[in-house]
Write a protein that holds these residues in place. Sequence first.
Motif, PDB file in Angstrom:
ATOM      1  N   LEU A  79       7.374   6.331 -10.641  1.00  0.00           N
ATOM      2  CA  LEU A  79       7.447   5.420  -9.500  1.00  0.00           C
ATOM      3  C   LEU A  79       8.539   5.675  -8.463  1.00  0.00           C
ATOM      4  CD1 LEU A  79       7.095   2.252 -11.744  1.00  0.00           C
ATOM      5  CD2 LEU A  79       5.335   3.137 -10.094  1.00  0.00           C
ATOM      6  N   ALA A  80       9.581   5.986  -8.671  1.00  0.00           N
ATOM      7  CA  ALA A  80      10.559   6.207  -7.661  1.00  0.00           C
ATOM      8  C   ALA A  80      10.192   7.414  -6.806  1.00  0.00           C
ATOM      9  CB  ALA A  80      12.081   6.317  -8.446  1.00  0.00           C
ATOM     10  N   ARG A  81       9.651   8.415  -7.467  1.00  0.00           N
ATOM     11  CA  ARG A  81       9.500   9.646  -6.664  1.00  0.00           C
ATOM     12  C   ARG A  81       8.306   9.235  -5.827  1.00  0.00           C
ATOM     13  NH1 ARG A  81      11.599  14.872  -9.217  1.00  0.00           N
ATOM     14  NH2 ARG A  81      13.115  14.230 -10.541  1.00  0.00           N
ATOM     15  N   ASN A  82       7.337   8.527  -6.160  1.00  0.00           N
ATOM     16  CA  ASN A  82       6.367   8.087  -5.393  1.00  0.00           C
ATOM     17  C   ASN A  82       6.509   6.846  -4.070  1.00  0.00           C
ATOM     18  OD1 ASN A  82       3.777   9.755  -6.104  1.00  0.00           O
ATOM     19  ND2 ASN A  82       4.890   9.467  -7.919  1.00  0.00           N
ATOM     20  N   ALA A  83       7.897   6.177  -4.336  1.00  0.00           N
ATOM     21  CA  ALA A  83       7.995   5.246  -3.514  1.00  0.00           C
ATOM     22  C   ALA A  83       7.147   4.006  -3.547  1.00  0.00           C
ATOM     23  CB  ALA A  83       8.394   5.735  -2.133  1.00  0.00           C
ATOM     24  N   LEU A  84       6.655   3.643  -4.459  1.00  0.00           N
ATOM     25  CA  LEU A  84       5.599   2.644  -4.690  1.00  0.00           C
ATOM     26  C   LEU A  84       6.166   1.554  -5.321  1.00  0.00           C
ATOM     27  CD1 LEU A  84       2.533   4.610  -6.143  1.00  0.00           C
ATOM     28  CD2 LEU A  84       2.842   3.296  -4.023  1.00  0.00           C
ATOM     29  N   LYS A  85       5.827   0.382  -4.840  1.00  0.00           N
ATOM     30  CA  LYS A  85       6.457  -0.994  -5.426  1.00  0.00           C
ATOM     31  C   LYS A  85       5.392  -1.740  -6.251  1.00  0.00           C
ATOM     32  CE  LYS A  85       7.564  -4.555  -2.437  1.00  0.00           C
ATOM     33  NZ  LYS A  85       7.121  -5.948  -2.560  1.00  0.00           N
ATOM     34  N   ASP A  86       4.225  -1.851  -5.751  1.00  0.00           N
ATOM     35  CA  ASP A  86       3.141  -2.128  -6.398  1.00  0.00           C
ATOM     36  C   ASP A  86       2.240  -0.940  -7.035  1.00  0.00           C
ATOM     37  OD1 ASP A  86       3.969  -4.531  -5.918  1.00  0.00           O
ATOM     38  OD2 ASP A  86       2.354  -5.230  -4.679  1.00  0.00           O
ATOM     39  N   ALA A  87       2.112  -0.694  -8.162  1.00  0.00           N
ATOM     40  CA  ALA A  87       1.356   0.464  -8.618  1.00  0.00           C
ATOM     41  C   ALA A  87       0.776   0.294  -9.938  1.00  0.00           C
ATOM     42  CB  ALA A  87       2.474   1.544  -8.901  1.00  0.00           C
ATOM     43  N   LEU A  88      -0.261   1.327  -9.834  1.00  0.00           N
ATOM     44  CA  LEU A  88      -1.056   1.396 -11.057  1.00  0.00           C
ATOM     45  C   LEU A  88      -0.395   2.748 -11.945  1.00  0.00           C
ATOM     46  CD1 LEU A  88      -5.001   1.744 -11.525  1.00  0.00           C
ATOM     47  CD2 LEU A  88      -3.544   3.534 -12.341  1.00  0.00           C
ATOM     48  N   ILE A  89      -0.103   2.451 -13.096  1.00  0.00           N
ATOM     49  CA  ILE A  89       0.425   3.600 -13.938  1.00  0.00           C
ATOM     50  C   ILE A  89      -0.306   4.199 -15.001  1.00  0.00           C
ATOM     51  CG2 ILE A  89       2.391   4.174 -15.241  1.00  0.00           C
ATOM     52  CD1 ILE A  89       3.680   1.416 -13.748  1.00  0.00           C
ATOM     53  N   ARG A 117      -0.296   5.396  -8.797  1.00  0.00           N
ATOM     54  CA  ARG A 117      -1.042   5.358  -7.350  1.00  0.00           C
ATOM     55  C   ARG A 117      -1.137   3.827  -7.016  1.00  0.00           C
ATOM     56  NH1 ARG A 117      -6.529   6.413  -9.915  1.00  0.00           N
ATOM     57  NH2 ARG A 117      -7.526   4.326  -9.689  1.00  0.00           N
ATOM     58  N   ARG A 118      -1.099   3.651  -5.731  1.00  0.00           N
ATOM     59  CA  ARG A 118      -1.333   2.123  -5.208  1.00  0.00           C
ATOM     60  C   ARG A 118      -2.215   1.429  -5.980  1.00  0.00           C
ATOM     61  NH1 ARG A 118      -3.372  -0.875  -1.438  1.00  0.00           N
ATOM     62  NH2 ARG A 118      -5.280   0.952  -1.238  1.00  0.00           N
ATOM     63  N   LEU A 119      -1.735   0.254  -6.225  1.00  0.00           N
ATOM     64  CA  LEU A 119      -2.574  -0.757  -6.915  1.00  0.00           C
ATOM     65  C   LEU A 119      -3.440  -1.476  -5.936  1.00  0.00           C
ATOM     66  CD1 LEU A 119      -2.824  -2.422  -9.784  1.00  0.00           C
ATOM     67  CD2 LEU A 119      -1.113  -3.997  -8.841  1.00  0.00           C
ATOM     68  N   SER A 120      -4.659  -1.350  -6.584  1.00  0.00           N
ATOM     69  CA  SER A 120      -5.703  -2.143  -5.624  1.00  0.00           C
ATOM     70  C   SER A 120      -6.210  -3.059  -6.452  1.00  0.00           C
ATOM     71  CB  SER A 120      -6.648  -0.924  -5.124  1.00  0.00           C
ATOM     72  OG  SER A 120      -8.002  -1.533  -5.271  1.00  0.00           O
ATOM     73  N   LEU A 121      -6.109  -4.429  -6.208  1.00  0.00           N
ATOM     74  CA  LEU A 121      -6.418  -5.660  -6.876  1.00  0.00           C
ATOM     75  C   LEU A 121      -7.946  -6.062  -6.317  1.00  0.00           C
ATOM     76  CD1 LEU A 121      -2.951  -7.409  -6.993  1.00  0.00           C
ATOM     77  CD2 LEU A 121      -4.340  -6.059  -8.926  1.00  0.00           C
ATOM     78  N   PRO A 122      -8.760  -6.690  -6.813  1.00  0.00           N
ATOM     79  CA  PRO A 122      -9.760  -7.202  -6.142  1.00  0.00           C
ATOM     80  C   PRO A 122      -9.721  -8.129  -5.085  1.00  0.00           C
ATOM     81  CG  PRO A 122      -9.808  -7.660  -8.675  1.00  0.00           C
ATOM     82  CD  PRO A 122      -8.631  -7.283  -8.302  1.00  0.00           C
ATOM     83  N   SER A 123     -10.375  -7.935  -4.143  1.00  0.00           N
ATOM     84  CA  SER A 123     -10.235  -8.478  -2.915  1.00  0.00           C
ATOM     85  C   SER A 123     -10.516 -10.079  -2.961  1.00  0.00           C
ATOM     86  CB  SER A 123     -11.260  -8.083  -1.739  1.00  0.00           C
ATOM     87  OG  SER A 123     -12.490  -8.467  -2.064  1.00  0.00           O
TER      88      SER A 123
END
Length: 289
Positions: A79-89, A117-123
């Motif tokens: 996560l740190a290496r991808n500089a992501l705060k909200d993420a899917l792991i 990767r970036r977390l994508s939640l339902p719109s």
Amino acid sequence: MARIAYVDGRYLPITAASVSIEDRGFQFADSIYEVLKRINGRLIDADRHLARLRRSLGELQIAQPCSEAALLRIVQETLARNALKDALIYIQVSRGAAPRNHPFPASTRPTLVVTVRRLSLPSQLEREQGAGVVTAPDQRWGRCDIKSTGLLPNVLAKQEAQQAGAREAWLVSGEGTEAVVTEGSSTNAWIVDAAGVLRTHPATPAILGGVTRSVVLELARAEGIAVEERAFTLGELAKAREAFLTSATSLVLPVTRIDGRPVANGMPGETTRRLMACYAERCGLPAHR
Ligand code: PDD
């Protein structure tokens, strides 16, 4: 910035990261996985996801690739290496690489892969209007409780849903109106039945025991909602007052159309909205999002 993946001890740009062509995950789907999320810097229900990972490995007699503490450190580092705060792991563990032969190889090291990767939640629109699902035959094996990467029937069902303009396919076992809904292709399935009881399939080998499912059961009981872990039939689904689905990345999402027909009045129901708010709060998300 290039996405960085963890593969067997190394952090590499995702385009350079690879496993052996003799990896048993590739050849036999002899591997398991987990999907969890981080929201506002906090891993959500990591203990439950790691417990299920351990269980999946145990059921398939795949060795633990490392301790859980080490795995958590790898997740945090990725996560740190991808500089992501909200993420899917995404975590995948295979039995390892060996010359192709069905029995377990005598000595292989499990392969561990972690991607984020970036977390994508339902719109917001989908949460307000609800999602559509289609029903499709459940063509999976007898151990759906193991989070195996052998997902071909799930892939085919999801594709069918997508081609029908729906978000998800609810998998159905049996014939006619007595056929039972097991779960979605990548989500658990819920209704509020005609008697007002919240229902979802029991945690048998016919379904994946979702982490979100287990949390939502606890939240519903704490809210004083009548809830039963009891399968529902297509006949009961047609008469349901409400329906929704759950997963780590869909959260609690209303289902308002099934095979093109509206569920009740076609809008998210009250129990669904309550549970959406409870689950959002648990994740540190605003209740209305
Ligand atoms: N899917 N049922 C199936 C078949 C699933 O694949 C999943 C998860 C769930 C919900 O489990 P949870 O609440 O622990 O996310 C139920 C993941 C997200 C996936 O395959 O991407």
